[in-house]
Scaffold this motif. Structure first.
Motif, PDB file in Angstrom:
ATOM      1  N   LEU A 152     -11.842 -15.723 -10.027  1.00 12.53           N
ATOM      2  CA  LEU A 152     -10.888 -16.467  -9.205  1.00 12.53           C
ATOM      3  C   LEU A 152      -9.544 -16.500  -9.919  1.00 12.53           C
ATOM      4  CD1 LEU A 152     -10.704 -18.237  -6.597  1.00 12.53           C
ATOM      5  CD2 LEU A 152     -11.111 -20.207  -8.081  1.00 12.53           C
ATOM      6  N   PRO A 153      -8.477 -15.989  -9.304  1.00 10.80           N
ATOM      7  CA  PRO A 153      -7.179 -15.976  -9.989  1.00 10.80           C
ATOM      8  C   PRO A 153      -6.628 -17.384 -10.160  1.00 10.80           C
ATOM      9  CG  PRO A 153      -6.918 -15.320  -7.699  1.00 10.80           C
ATOM     10  CD  PRO A 153      -8.397 -15.437  -7.947  1.00 10.80           C
ATOM     11  N   GLU A 154      -5.875 -17.590 -11.232  1.00 11.68           N
ATOM     12  CA  GLU A 154      -5.272 -18.899 -11.452  1.00 11.68           C
ATOM     13  C   GLU A 154      -4.282 -19.241 -10.347  1.00 11.68           C
ATOM     14  OE1 GLU A 154      -3.606 -19.277 -15.317  1.00 11.68           O
ATOM     15  OE2 GLU A 154      -5.464 -18.772 -16.361  1.00 11.68           O
ATOM     16  N   THR A 155      -3.538 -18.247  -9.898  1.00 10.66           N
ATOM     17  CA  THR A 155      -2.577 -18.449  -8.805  1.00 10.66           C
ATOM     18  C   THR A 155      -2.579 -17.225  -7.898  1.00 10.66           C
ATOM     19  OG1 THR A 155      -0.772 -17.514 -10.134  1.00 10.66           O
ATOM     20  CG2 THR A 155      -1.061 -19.917 -10.196  1.00 10.66           C
ATOM     21  N   THR A 156      -2.151 -17.430  -6.672  1.00 15.32           N
ATOM     22  CA  THR A 156      -1.972 -16.335  -5.722  1.00 15.32           C
ATOM     23  C   THR A 156      -0.481 -16.192  -5.447  1.00 15.32           C
ATOM     24  OG1 THR A 156      -4.119 -16.751  -4.676  1.00 15.32           O
ATOM     25  CG2 THR A 156      -2.514 -15.485  -3.414  1.00 15.32           C
ATOM     26  N   GLU A 157       0.029 -15.001  -5.643  1.00 12.58           N
ATOM     27  CA  GLU A 157       1.459 -14.772  -5.415  1.00 12.58           C
ATOM     28  C   GLU A 157       1.810 -15.073  -3.958  1.00 12.58           C
ATOM     29  OE1 GLU A 157       3.894 -14.003  -7.460  1.00 12.58           O
ATOM     30  OE2 GLU A 157       2.529 -14.017  -9.192  1.00 12.58           O
ATOM     31  N   PRO A 158       2.868 -15.854  -3.725  1.00  7.93           N
ATOM     32  CA  PRO A 158       3.273 -16.160  -2.341  1.00  7.93           C
ATOM     33  C   PRO A 158       3.508 -14.920  -1.495  1.00  7.93           C
ATOM     34  CG  PRO A 158       4.451 -17.564  -3.886  1.00  7.93           C
ATOM     35  CD  PRO A 158       3.704 -16.560  -4.709  1.00  7.93           C
ATOM     36  N   SER A 159       4.070 -13.871  -2.102  1.00 11.39           N
ATOM     37  CA  SER A 159       4.321 -12.634  -1.353  1.00 11.39           C
ATOM     38  C   SER A 159       3.012 -11.981  -0.923  1.00 11.39           C
ATOM     39  CB  SER A 159       5.142 -11.662  -2.197  1.00 11.39           C
ATOM     40  OG  SER A 159       4.474 -11.368  -3.421  1.00 11.39           O
ATOM     41  N   THR A 160       2.005 -12.026  -1.813  1.00 13.33           N
ATOM     42  CA  THR A 160       0.688 -11.456  -1.480  1.00 13.33           C
ATOM     43  C   THR A 160       0.042 -12.234  -0.351  1.00 13.33           C
ATOM     44  OG1 THR A 160       0.386 -10.765  -3.783  1.00 13.33           O
ATOM     45  CG2 THR A 160      -1.579 -10.843  -2.397  1.00 13.33           C
ATOM     46  N   PHE A 161       0.114 -13.554  -0.448  1.00 12.55           N
ATOM     47  CA  PHE A 161      -0.447 -14.414   0.598  1.00 12.55           C
ATOM     48  C   PHE A 161       0.242 -14.175   1.933  1.00 12.55           C
ATOM     49  CE2 PHE A 161       0.347 -18.387   2.955  1.00 12.55           C
ATOM     50  CZ  PHE A 161      -0.935 -18.624   3.431  1.00 12.55           C
ATOM     51  N   THR A 162       1.561 -14.090   1.920  1.00 15.04           N
ATOM     52  CA  THR A 162       2.323 -13.892   3.154  1.00 15.04           C
ATOM     53  C   THR A 162       1.970 -12.559   3.807  1.00 15.04           C
ATOM     54  OG1 THR A 162       4.155 -15.196   2.256  1.00 15.04           O
ATOM     55  CG2 THR A 162       4.635 -13.780   4.144  1.00 15.04           C
ATOM     56  N   ALA A 163       1.887 -11.508   2.995  1.00 12.56           N
ATOM     57  CA  ALA A 163       1.544 -10.184   3.532  1.00 12.56           C
ATOM     58  C   ALA A 163       0.137 -10.195   4.140  1.00 12.56           C
ATOM     59  CB  ALA A 163       1.640  -9.141   2.425  1.00 12.56           C
ATOM     60  N   ALA A 164      -0.812 -10.812   3.439  1.00 11.09           N
ATOM     61  CA  ALA A 164      -2.192 -10.872   3.941  1.00 11.09           C
ATOM     62  C   ALA A 164      -2.263 -11.680   5.236  1.00 11.09           C
ATOM     63  CB  ALA A 164      -3.104 -11.491   2.881  1.00 11.09           C
ATOM     64  N   LEU A 165      -1.540 -12.790   5.266  1.00 12.16           N
ATOM     65  CA  LEU A 165      -1.535 -13.627   6.474  1.00 12.16           C
ATOM     66  C   LEU A 165      -0.965 -12.869   7.660  1.00 12.16           C
ATOM     67  CD1 LEU A 165      -2.103 -16.425   7.668  1.00 12.16           C
ATOM     68  CD2 LEU A 165       0.216 -17.109   6.990  1.00 12.16           C
ATOM     69  N   LEU A 166       0.096 -12.099   7.421  1.00 11.75           N
ATOM     70  CA  LEU A 166       0.688 -11.304   8.498  1.00 11.75           C
ATOM     71  C   LEU A 166      -0.295 -10.266   9.019  1.00 11.75           C
ATOM     72  CD1 LEU A 166       4.349 -10.742   7.221  1.00 11.75           C
ATOM     73  CD2 LEU A 166       3.629 -12.032   9.246  1.00 11.75           C
ATOM     74  N   VAL A 167      -1.038  -9.639   8.126  1.00 13.90           N
ATOM     75  CA  VAL A 167      -2.042  -8.654   8.537  1.00 13.90           C
ATOM     76  C   VAL A 167      -3.079  -9.308   9.457  1.00 13.90           C
ATOM     77  CG1 VAL A 167      -3.957  -7.202   7.743  1.00 13.90           C
ATOM     78  CG2 VAL A 167      -1.769  -7.154   6.535  1.00 13.90           C
ATOM     79  N   LEU A 168      -3.572 -10.467   9.052  1.00 11.62           N
ATOM     80  CA  LEU A 168      -4.582 -11.162   9.861  1.00 11.62           C
ATOM     81  C   LEU A 168      -4.016 -11.579  11.211  1.00 11.62           C
ATOM     82  CD1 LEU A 168      -6.343 -13.436   7.194  1.00 11.62           C
ATOM     83  CD2 LEU A 168      -7.003 -11.170   7.988  1.00 11.62           C
ATOM     84  N   ILE A 169      -2.785 -12.079  11.220  1.00 15.55           N
ATOM     85  CA  ILE A 169      -2.164 -12.515  12.474  1.00 15.55           C
ATOM     86  C   ILE A 169      -1.951 -11.337  13.410  1.00 15.55           C
ATOM     87  CG2 ILE A 169      -0.047 -13.454  13.487  1.00 15.55           C
ATOM     88  CD1 ILE A 169       0.177 -15.279  11.032  1.00 15.55           C
ATOM     89  N   VAL A 170      -1.433 -10.228  12.857  1.00 20.23           N
ATOM     90  CA  VAL A 170      -1.160  -9.049  13.689  1.00 20.23           C
ATOM     91  C   VAL A 170      -2.446  -8.522  14.322  1.00 20.23           C
ATOM     92  CG1 VAL A 170      -0.469  -6.625  13.618  1.00 20.23           C
ATOM     93  CG2 VAL A 170       0.948  -8.356  12.504  1.00 20.23           C
ATOM     94  N   ILE A 171      -3.502  -8.385  13.525  1.00 21.62           N
ATOM     95  CA  ILE A 171      -4.764  -7.869  14.073  1.00 21.62           C
ATOM     96  C   ILE A 171      -5.333  -8.831  15.110  1.00 21.62           C
ATOM     97  CG2 ILE A 171      -7.127  -7.172  13.541  1.00 21.62           C
ATOM     98  CD1 ILE A 171      -6.185  -6.331  10.779  1.00 21.62           C
TER      99      ILE A 171
END
Length: 536
Positions: A281-300
């Motif tokens: 489990l990473p100590e933190t998740t980069e905001p840019s990584t989270f935003t990109a992943a969220l966009l992928v889920l929303i688009v699909i």
């Protein structure tokens, strides 16, 4: 009885089913040569005193209420007992049981989608992908993951019975679906989303939705199943909280990791490389990584809704994947893993459905497509099978498993601790200490690493002062650690200071009255004190 009038399609379907079983056995056969591993297997089988006694009335009663490693799964425990009764501690037999259920699950997937899609060729592709995908290895090749393949077996039986009920409204099928669902939850609570999944199938391909009124009626129809899901969820949360498995990670951090993990699982479906038993489990998740992943889920998700009329299978397959992963995606973080291959054993089926349905089939291209599609499918399955066989080798024993996990991940403190302990237990104490020290360098506050370090130094290398230092550091992390208190007490006894030994051992016994070793060490410390007083 097969007669001369039996249609050719019948023989074709039988041939497809047989080939699926042969494919599954061929790919996973190497797992039968693997050993037990020192990761959960001792808790569930090799070191569990109840399971080691095999199937008895007393052990079955115990299994119904037992909480093992923050889990309630009585049927899984009974299956392990049954294996011990039949095979003893020969791992080959235990692996064979896992493989049997994986083969059975592959056949159930084939039968279920043959019925739902009215296409055995598409059902075959879904089942074949289900059978040989590399992310299935953890669930099949790890004896402790019996709960995955066993719960999936009853889950698929439940969905199959429900589909038959939906097609004919026969109460017997409804009852069978309900009972199979209950058995699935008694193996592992991963299937709590079955009522939601049944509603998805009602939409497509069962096509039972016909307006708002039908949605309400279908939801009411699922109420008994929803009741089981709620009961199972409450039991699971209680057991995990009681066992201390629920992490203190914040909701925002857990949610960010969950979103990223959804996309990582999709990536690993297409590029199944660098798989391992534990992703830290990473100590933190980069905001840019989270935003990109969220966009992928929303688009699909948006695309699946926009195409709901023309391509309804995308909607059903996508939300099968999203919905089934909810219990294991980490919103309520359990354990120290960011994600796990075993969590997608059933959720991937929704994505496989999309993969099987998305290929176009037009009459004008039929003669080309009937050659191209089988060749493409064969190449994909062959490639996946190759990676799967390679991944199975990493499960050969504890050392190969832990070393591989360390090699393909960063800062894997848990695997460093496990490898260090395993090396020490197999007579390589100094090498083991190096890995435990690596874990401590990654996270100085990992309690078990300090306890294991102290134990190895004390009992194997006879470094009493080093052991004391390790146990003291463990107590700085958790002053109520019975293991650390007991270890420090023994270290003081070894150094000829029984009074200090008694002090720490008494604390250990007060905290953990059932800790037999601490009680024995306390008695030894009192005897040592008496001897020293006699000498004086």
């Amino acid at each position: 009885m097969i007669s001369s009038t039996t249609p050719p399609q019948y023989y074709f379907n039988i041939a497809l089913a047989v080939s699926l079983v042969l494919l599954c056995i061929t790919v996973f056969y190497p797992s039968l040569n693997n050993a037990f591993v020192h990761y959960d297997d001792p808790k569930y089988v090799t070191g569990n005193p109840h399971v080691l006694k095999g199937v008895t009335v007393e052990n079955i009663k115990w299994a119904l209420t037992a909480h093992v490693d923050s889990n309630w799964f009585p049927l899984t425990l009974i299956s392990h007992m049954t294996d011990v009764s039949i095979f003893g501690l020969n791992p080959r037999g235990h692996h064979a049981t896992n493989l049997f259920f994986h083969c059975a699950n592959t056949l159930l997937v084939f039968l279920l989608f043959s019925f739902l899609l009215k296409s055995t060729t598409r059902a075959f592709l879904i089942a074949a992908l289900f059978s040989v995908h590399p992310l299935k290895v953890e669930s099949v090749a790890w004896i402790s993951e019996r709960k995955d393949v066993l719960s999936a077996f009853f889950f698929l039986l439940s969905l199959s019975a429900y589909s038959l009920y939906a097609g004919g409204k026969r109460a017997l099928y409804y009852l069978l679906a309900f009972l199979a669902f209950a058995l699935s939850l008694a193996c592992k609570p991963m299937g709590v989303t079955l009522p939601f999944l049944a509603l998805l199938l009602d939409f497509w391909p069962l096509k039972r939705l016909a307006g708002a009124k039908s949605i309400i009626n279908l939801a009411i129809e699922k109420l008994p199943f929803m009741m089981l899901s709620v009961i199972s969820s409450v039991i699971t949360l209680h057991v995990q909280k009681e066992g201390g498995s629920i992490s203190s990670i914040s909701l925002s951090a857990a949610s960010m990791n969950a979103v990223v993990s959804y996309v990582k699982y999709i990536y690993k479906m297409f590029i199944p490389l660098n798989l391992c038993v534990l992703y830290p489990l990473p100590e933190t998740t980069e905001p840019s990584t989270f935003t990109a992943a969220l966009l992928v889920l929303i688009v699909i998700s948006v695309v699946s809704v926009l195409l709901i009329k023309t391509n309804p299978y995308i909607f059903t397959g996508w939300f099968w994947y999203i919905g089934m992963l909810v219990p294991a995606i980490g919103i309520v973080q359990v354990g120290v893993q960011a994600m796990a291959d075993r969590y997608v054993y059933m959720p991937y089926t929704g994505l496989f459905l999309i993969a099987a349905m998305v290929l176009p089939y037009k009459d004008e291209y039929r003669k080309y497509l009937t050659v191209f599609y089988p060749v493409l499918a064969a190449l994909v399955l062959l490639s996946l099978s190759f990676v799967t066989v390679k991944q199975i080798r990493y499960w050969q024993n504890s050392e190969t498993l832990f070393v591989h996990a360390i090699e393909v991940t960063e800062n894997n403190q848990v695997m460093n601790v496990n490898l260090g302990l395993y090396l020490a237990e197999t007579g390589r104490a100094e090498a083991g200490i190096e890995y435990i020290k690596r874990a401590i360098a990654i996270n100085p506050r990992i309690l078990q690493a300090h306890i294991n370090l102290g134990t190895i130094l004390l009992f194997q290398l006879k470094d009493i002062n080093g052991a004391k230092e390790a146990f003291v550091k463990a107590l700085e992390i958790n002053p109520l650690s019975a293991d650390a208190l007991s270890g420090l007490g023994v270290a003081y006894a070894y150094s000829g200071r029984p009074e200090q030994a008694i002090e720490f051992l008494e604390k250990a016994v007060r905290i953990a009255p059932d800790m037999e070793m601490a009680r024995k060490n306390l008695i030894s410390a009192y005897l040592l004190k008496e001897k020293m007083q006699e000498i004086q």
